[in-house]
Design a protein around this motif. Structure first.
Motif, PDB file in Angstrom:
ATOM      1  N   GLU A  45       9.593  17.708  10.595  1.00  0.00           N
ATOM      2  CA  GLU A  45      10.321  17.462  12.083  1.00  0.00           C
ATOM      3  C   GLU A  45      11.118  18.374  12.222  1.00  0.00           C
ATOM      4  O   GLU A  45      11.497  18.792  13.437  1.00  0.00           O
ATOM      5  CB  GLU A  45      10.923  15.797  11.788  1.00  0.00           C
ATOM      6  CG  GLU A  45       9.962  14.642  11.898  1.00  0.00           C
ATOM      7  CD  GLU A  45       9.037  14.638  12.669  1.00  0.00           C
ATOM      8  OE1 GLU A  45       9.322  14.726  13.862  1.00  0.00           O
ATOM      9  OE2 GLU A  45       7.775  14.511  12.318  1.00  0.00           O
ATOM     10  N   LYS A  46      11.924  18.666  11.170  1.00  0.00           N
ATOM     11  CA  LYS A  46      13.020  19.916  11.641  1.00  0.00           C
ATOM     12  C   LYS A  46      12.134  21.324  11.713  1.00  0.00           C
ATOM     13  O   LYS A  46      12.676  22.221  12.663  1.00  0.00           O
ATOM     14  CB  LYS A  46      13.653  20.234  10.314  1.00  0.00           C
ATOM     15  CG  LYS A  46      14.794  21.256  10.174  1.00  0.00           C
ATOM     16  CD  LYS A  46      15.606  21.101   9.032  1.00  0.00           C
ATOM     17  CE  LYS A  46      17.134  22.079   9.382  1.00  0.00           C
ATOM     18  NZ  LYS A  46      17.833  22.154   7.951  1.00  0.00           N
ATOM     19  N   GLN A  54      15.418  29.742   8.947  1.00  0.00           N
ATOM     20  CA  GLN A  54      16.658  29.869   9.892  1.00  0.00           C
ATOM     21  C   GLN A  54      17.739  31.112   9.490  1.00  0.00           C
ATOM     22  O   GLN A  54      18.775  31.119  10.181  1.00  0.00           O
ATOM     23  CB  GLN A  54      17.382  28.660  10.053  1.00  0.00           C
ATOM     24  CG  GLN A  54      16.221  27.376  10.578  1.00  0.00           C
ATOM     25  CD  GLN A  54      17.034  26.104  10.367  1.00  0.00           C
ATOM     26  OE1 GLN A  54      17.694  25.637   9.401  1.00  0.00           O
ATOM     27  NE2 GLN A  54      17.001  25.435  11.512  1.00  0.00           N
ATOM     28  N   TYR A  80       9.553  21.483  13.626  1.00  0.00           N
ATOM     29  CA  TYR A  80       9.140  21.131  15.304  1.00  0.00           C
ATOM     30  C   TYR A  80      10.539  21.306  16.128  1.00  0.00           C
ATOM     31  O   TYR A  80      10.406  21.884  17.119  1.00  0.00           O
ATOM     32  CB  TYR A  80       8.606  19.863  15.209  1.00  0.00           C
ATOM     33  CG  TYR A  80       6.930  19.688  15.183  1.00  0.00           C
ATOM     34  CD1 TYR A  80       6.243  20.576  15.801  1.00  0.00           C
ATOM     35  CD2 TYR A  80       6.509  18.868  14.188  1.00  0.00           C
ATOM     36  CE1 TYR A  80       5.019  20.439  15.701  1.00  0.00           C
ATOM     37  CE2 TYR A  80       4.898  18.873  13.993  1.00  0.00           C
ATOM     38  CZ  TYR A  80       4.363  19.760  14.754  1.00  0.00           C
ATOM     39  OH  TYR A  80       2.979  19.508  14.434  1.00  0.00           O
ATOM     40  N   ASN A  81      11.625  20.620  15.597  1.00  0.00           N
ATOM     41  CA  ASN A  81      12.699  20.407  16.354  1.00  0.00           C
ATOM     42  C   ASN A  81      13.642  21.750  16.525  1.00  0.00           C
ATOM     43  O   ASN A  81      14.117  22.015  17.338  1.00  0.00           O
ATOM     44  CB  ASN A  81      13.633  19.368  15.924  1.00  0.00           C
ATOM     45  CG  ASN A  81      12.899  18.067  16.137  1.00  0.00           C
ATOM     46  OD1 ASN A  81      12.056  17.902  16.976  1.00  0.00           O
ATOM     47  ND2 ASN A  81      13.317  17.026  15.432  1.00  0.00           N
ATOM     48  N   GLU A  82      13.673  22.558  15.423  1.00  0.00           N
ATOM     49  CA  GLU A  82      14.400  23.900  15.267  1.00  0.00           C
ATOM     50  C   GLU A  82      13.617  24.820  15.165  1.00  0.00           C
ATOM     51  O   GLU A  82      14.561  25.905  15.304  1.00  0.00           O
ATOM     52  CB  GLU A  82      15.259  23.293  14.049  1.00  0.00           C
ATOM     53  CG  GLU A  82      16.206  22.210  14.160  1.00  0.00           C
ATOM     54  CD  GLU A  82      17.418  21.983  12.928  1.00  0.00           C
ATOM     55  OE1 GLU A  82      17.609  23.013  12.392  1.00  0.00           O
ATOM     56  OE2 GLU A  82      17.592  20.916  12.889  1.00  0.00           O
ATOM     57  N   GLU A 140      10.327  25.790  16.663  1.00  0.00           N
ATOM     58  CA  GLU A 140       9.282  25.580  17.637  1.00  0.00           C
ATOM     59  C   GLU A 140       8.083  25.331  16.855  1.00  0.00           C
ATOM     60  O   GLU A 140       7.035  25.591  17.439  1.00  0.00           O
ATOM     61  CB  GLU A 140       9.250  27.072  18.152  1.00  0.00           C
ATOM     62  CG  GLU A 140      10.443  27.403  19.114  1.00  0.00           C
ATOM     63  CD  GLU A 140      10.418  28.816  19.697  1.00  0.00           C
ATOM     64  OE1 GLU A 140       9.525  28.825  20.474  1.00  0.00           O
ATOM     65  OE2 GLU A 140      11.297  29.453  19.254  1.00  0.00           O
ATOM     66  N   GLY A 141       7.894  24.621  15.849  1.00  0.00           N
ATOM     67  CA  GLY A 141       6.776  24.292  15.187  1.00  0.00           C
ATOM     68  C   GLY A 141       5.900  25.146  14.027  1.00  0.00           C
ATOM     69  O   GLY A 141       4.804  24.700  13.533  1.00  0.00           O
TER      70      GLY A 141
END
Length: 398
Positions: free
Chosen positions: A383-384, A299, A386-388, A390-391
């Motif tokens: 999960e992060k 990120q 996927y959620n933040e 785009e997988g």
């Protein structure tokens, strides 16, 4: 337990096979209702029976399928995943290599039918990834003068009995007397440091001897950890005793420590299950921390996310690390020259000749081609992702 030698032998063997290979990944976990009474066997048998490629006759008259069923009939397993590779050897006979694993494997989707079977080019990448990426963990259990060391790999536990074999019974006896003196002080008022100053010569002698023995034990442990190429270390036992020994470990060895576990229910003779139950939460937490660190880095300024962006960076050789979800299940589009795109529109703009393929079948080869490290994440980090992100995400080399 699967040893380093077992893995190397398998890699050498499969690299020498020139014939089509049947690759099978099957959920055999007896703990789930769907597998009660070896129900996995019927599912696997039906899957194999539907594969026309297995009707070929072997040298002795039986078909590939029939010989393989004879082999499967002999399997009685308590594992979670059965991995099997079968082919016709140079003698015209069926050859089989199989592994009964106590873990689930990444990108192997066993939810639908709980069987994956492929015939042709060996589908090796999930198990080779597991062999390379599952951590080999050392567990040192200290209980009085009983020091035991265990190797843990892919949820299997094996005691390594010769780590401290050079220490004599008399040395252990004297060392135990010293430990009892310390422990009596710890139990008295919990002030360990205050009890370390012995006044009489006998206690001073024991302290000096025990110091030397601790140094020797630390050196023996370090040697074994290097020999087994272990990535992590867990200390198990009474808190004061393992923390005291930790001070004798070298800095590189201390950096391998990921946690501390309490004594098993039967510390004199612990079971493999009890050891695994106590260290599994520690291993999961350590793994999740590392995965979250990767997600956070992806990120940042050197991160890239989204299928299109990641594929572009990967095929330009820019990715140092590629981060994927454990249950990777996305299609991509491969052109005739091997270039892969995220959408059919992109592929068509580049080349009219393209095919849709599961990314999980290609990603290992792509990563190897561009010297990119693969990291699969699960649970909260997944999960992060996927959620933040785009997988799918990556960390750039520059």
């Amino acid at each position: 337990m699967i040893s380093k030698n077992d893995i190397q032998r398998f890699k050498t063997l499969v690299s020498s096979i020139n014939e089509p290979v049947l690759s099978v990944y099957c959920n055999v976990n007896p703990a789930i209702p769907e597998n009660v009474g070896r129900a996995w066997y019927d599912r696997l048998k039906n899957t194999l029976k539907s594969m026309n490629e297995l009707n070929i006759k072997l040298k002795k008259g039986k078909s590939f399928y029939e010989e393989l069923i004879i082999f499967l009939d002999q399997i009685r397993t308590e594992a979670r995943t059965l991995v099997l590779f079968a082919w016709i050897n140079e003698k015209g006979e069926l050859a089989v290599e199989h592994f009964e694993l106590q873990v689930d494997l990444p990108v192997v989707d066993l939810r639908s039918g709980r069987v994956e079977a492929h015939f042709g080019k060996p589908y090796l990448t999930p198990i080779l990834y597991a062999f390379d990426e599952f951590r080999r963990v050392g567990v040192l259990h200290i209980y009085g003068n009983k020091w035991r060391f265990y190797e843990v790999f892919m949820n299997e536990v094996k005691e390594v009995t010769d780590v401290f074999a050079a220490i004599t019974p008399n040395e252990w006896k004297e060392f135990n007397e010293y430990s009892q003196i310390i422990e009596s002080g710890v139990l008295e008022d919990k002030m360990f440091n205050a009890k370390m100053k012995f006044k009489d010569k006998i206690k001073a002698k024991q302290q000096t001897f025990s110091h030397k023995l601790y140094v020797t034990l630390a050196q023996m442990l370090e040697k074994s950890i290097h020999e087994f190429e272990m990535d992590r270390l867990i200390l198990m036992g009474n808190d004061w005793q393992i923390k005291l020994f930790e001070n004798y470990l070298s800095r590189p060895l201390r950096q391998l420590i990921v946690g501390y576990a309490t004594n098993p229910a039967n510390p004199e003779n612990p079971s493999a299950k009890d050891i695994l139950d106590r260290i599994s939460p520690i291993m999961r937490e350590a793994e999740e921390q590392e995965e979250m660190q990767l997600i956070n880095e992806a990120q940042g300024p050197k991160g890239v996310s989204g299928l299109q962006n990641v594929l572009e960076a990967l095929q330009m050789g820019q990715l140092q690390v590629l981060i994927l979800p454990w249950d990777l299940n996305v299609s991509v589009y491969r052109c005739s020259d091997g270039i892969i795109f995220a959408t059919p529109e992109e592929a068509k703009d580049y080349d009219d000749s393209f095919e849709e393929i599961p990314l999980k079948k290609e990603i290992f080869y792509l990563a190897a081609k561009y010297a990119t490290r693969l990291e699969f994440v699960n649970n909260v980090p997944k999960e992060k992702l996927y959620n933040e992100l785009e997988g799918i995400a990556g960390i750039l080399r520059w």
